[in-house]
Design a protein around this motif. Structure first.
Motif, short mmCIF file in Angstrom:
data_model
loop_
_atom_site.label_atom_id
_atom_site.label_comp_id
_atom_site.label_asym_id
_atom_site.label_seq_id
_atom_site.Cartn_x
_atom_site.Cartn_y
_atom_site.Cartn_z
N ASP A 1 -3.51 17.65 -2.17
CA ASP A 1 -2.84 18.46 -1.15
C ASP A 1 -1.46 17.89 -0.83
O ASP A 1 -1.34 16.93 -0.06
N GLY A 2 -0.44 18.48 -1.44
CA GLY A 2 0.93 18.05 -1.23
C GLY A 2 1.85 18.93 -2.05
O GLY A 2 1.43 19.94 -2.61
N THR A 3 3.12 18.57 -2.11
CA THR A 3 4.04 19.29 -2.98
C THR A 3 3.66 19.02 -4.43
O THR A 3 2.87 18.11 -4.73
N TRP A 4 4.21 19.81 -5.35
CA TRP A 4 3.89 19.58 -6.77
C TRP A 4 4.31 18.18 -7.19
O TRP A 4 3.59 17.51 -7.93
N ARG A 5 5.45 17.71 -6.72
CA ARG A 5 5.90 16.36 -7.08
C ARG A 5 4.94 15.30 -6.52
O ARG A 5 4.58 14.34 -7.21
N GLN A 6 4.51 15.48 -5.27
CA GLN A 6 3.57 14.55 -4.67
C GLN A 6 2.22 14.58 -5.40
O GLN A 6 1.62 13.53 -5.65
N ALA A 7 1.77 15.79 -5.75
CA ALA A 7 0.47 15.92 -6.42
C ALA A 7 0.48 15.20 -7.77
O ALA A 7 -0.50 14.53 -8.14
N THR B 1 -5.13 14.38 0.68
CA THR B 1 -3.90 14.88 1.31
C THR B 1 -2.83 13.81 1.37
O THR B 1 -3.08 12.69 1.83
N HIS B 2 -1.64 14.17 0.92
CA HIS B 2 -0.50 13.26 1.03
C HIS B 2 -0.20 13.02 2.51
O HIS B 2 -0.29 13.95 3.32
N PRO B 3 0.14 11.79 2.90
CA PRO B 3 0.37 11.50 4.33
C PRO B 3 1.32 12.46 5.01
O PRO B 3 1.10 12.84 6.17
N ALA C 1 0.83 -1.21 0.00
CA ALA C 1 0.00 0.00 0.00
C ALA C 1 0.86 1.25 0.00
O ALA C 1 1.86 1.33 0.68
N ASP C 2 0.41 2.22 -0.78
CA ASP C 2 1.16 3.45 -0.97
C ASP C 2 0.49 4.58 -0.22
O ASP C 2 -0.04 5.51 -0.79
N CYS C 3 0.44 4.48 1.11
CA CYS C 3 -0.30 5.48 1.87
C CYS C 3 0.09 5.40 3.32
O CYS C 3 0.94 4.63 3.73
N ASP C 4 -0.61 6.25 4.12
CA ASP C 4 -0.37 6.26 5.55
C ASP C 4 -1.69 6.16 6.30
O ASP C 4 -1.88 6.71 7.36
N SER C 5 -2.67 5.46 5.69
CA SER C 5 -3.95 5.27 6.35
C SER C 5 -3.80 4.24 7.46
O SER C 5 -2.85 3.46 7.50
N GLU C 6 -4.78 4.21 8.37
CA GLU C 6 -4.68 3.34 9.53
C GLU C 6 -4.54 1.87 9.15
O GLU C 6 -3.68 1.17 9.69
N PRO C 7 -5.36 1.34 8.21
CA PRO C 7 -5.19 -0.08 7.84
C PRO C 7 -3.81 -0.38 7.31
O PRO C 7 -3.25 -1.43 7.59
N CYS C 8 -3.25 0.57 6.54
CA CYS C 8 -1.92 0.33 5.97
C CYS C 8 -0.86 0.36 7.05
O CYS C 8 0.11 -0.40 7.02
N GLU D 1 -14.11 18.02 3.32
CA GLU D 1 -13.72 16.70 3.81
C GLU D 1 -12.26 16.44 3.45
O GLU D 1 -11.79 16.86 2.39
N VAL D 2 -11.58 15.73 4.33
CA VAL D 2 -10.17 15.44 4.16
C VAL D 2 -9.98 13.93 4.10
O VAL D 2 -10.44 13.20 4.99
N PHE D 3 -9.29 13.46 3.06
CA PHE D 3 -8.98 12.04 2.89
C PHE D 3 -7.48 11.90 2.71
O PHE D 3 -6.87 12.64 1.94
N THR D 4 -6.90 10.95 3.41
CA THR D 4 -5.47 10.68 3.24
C THR D 4 -5.27 9.87 1.95
O THR D 4 -5.95 8.86 1.74
N TRP D 5 -4.35 10.33 1.12
CA TRP D 5 -4.12 9.66 -0.16
C TRP D 5 -3.54 8.27 0.05
O TRP D 5 -2.63 8.06 0.86
#
Length: 251
Positions: free
Chosen positions: A152-158, A68-70, A2-9, A91-95
């Motif tokens: 929501d992140g840096t240009w590279r992250q976006a 939003t990027h983690p 997984a490519d994220c920082d969500s709780e399940p990951c 609303e805010v969602f972690t990418w």
């Protein structure tokens, strides 16, 4: 992986002895610059120049969803959260590339909403998806709720978020065309035409007919910018700026 920082990951990574990003070995905890500064728990600004007196609720026909990027969650200089401070429908969602937030997926399938991914129209491979502000106004006329999805992140992250999120691939792309230059001065200088997240939201709200919400967000961003800059100089603003005064008058 997984490519994220969500709780399940995070939970799956912990079981494998990995850190939140899926890398190994485990990395040191992230510490933002200024992490030892005494901050207001509500606005996260240094207490010396708390932003709370200038927080003003407003409304908008268009909603904002922040993807939003983690790493952005850790940064006190993040401006995406300013949008939620004044627009309570935000609303805010972690990418997450491979395990997207199920609430976000449900929102994308909800016919009440007309979502638009805010992203530059600088590549030909998605040119057929590009629309303009008129598409947002048309959604309003059709009785749907337009939604600006801000990466929501840096240009590279976006760019990575845009390219690697299959659940965004079928959505119309709304670029921002503006003569406006950035007023954001709290991070490493970027090209003047690269607006920060709050500036992008304010400009698009203005272009699509939500002028009062746009003006309020603009003033709130300026109040944030000036308050944070003064705190970095270890100084206290002795009197409200013009933007702060306008916000006080809206309360």
């Amino acid at each position: 992986m997984a490519d994220c920082d969500s709780e399940p990951c995070r939970e799956r990574g912990a079981q494998r002895g990995e850190d939140a990003s899926g890398d190994t070995p485990r990395r040191k905890p992230f510490n933002a610059r200024g992490s030892f500064v005494t901050r207001c728990e509500a606005c996260r600004l240094p207490s010396l120049n708390c932003l709370c007196p200038y927080k003003v609720a407003t409304t908008s026909e268009t909603r904002v969803w922040l993807l939003t990027h983690p790493y952005e969650h850790y940064k006190p200089t993040n401006t995406g959260r300013l949008i939620g401070d004044i627009l309570d429908t935000t609303e805010v969602f972690t990418w997450c590339r491979t395990a997207p937030d199920p609430t976000l997926l449900a929102r994308l399938d909800d016919p009440r909403f007309a979502p638009f991914v805010v992203f530059p129209d600088d590549q030909p491979d998605y040119a057929e998806r590009v629309v303009g502000p008129d598409a947002v106004r048309a959604a309003k006329r059709d009785g749907r709720i337009p939604v600006l999805i801000l990466l929501d992140g840096t240009w590279r992250q976006a760019r990575r978020m845009f390219r690697r999120s299959a659940y965004l691939a079928a959505l119309p792309v709304l670029p921002l065309h503006s003569e406006r230059t950035t007023r954001y001065r709290l991070r490493k200088p970027a090209p003047s035409e690269h607006l920060c997240t709050a500036e992008v939201a304010a400009e698009l709200l203005h272009q699509t007919g939500d002028g009062e919400a746009a003006a309020t967000l603009d003033d709130y961003f300026d109040a944030f910018n000036d308050s944070y800059a003064a705190s970095r100089r270890h100084g206290k603003l002795e009197a409200p700026t013009a933007a702060m005064q306008r916000l006080l008058e809206r309360r």
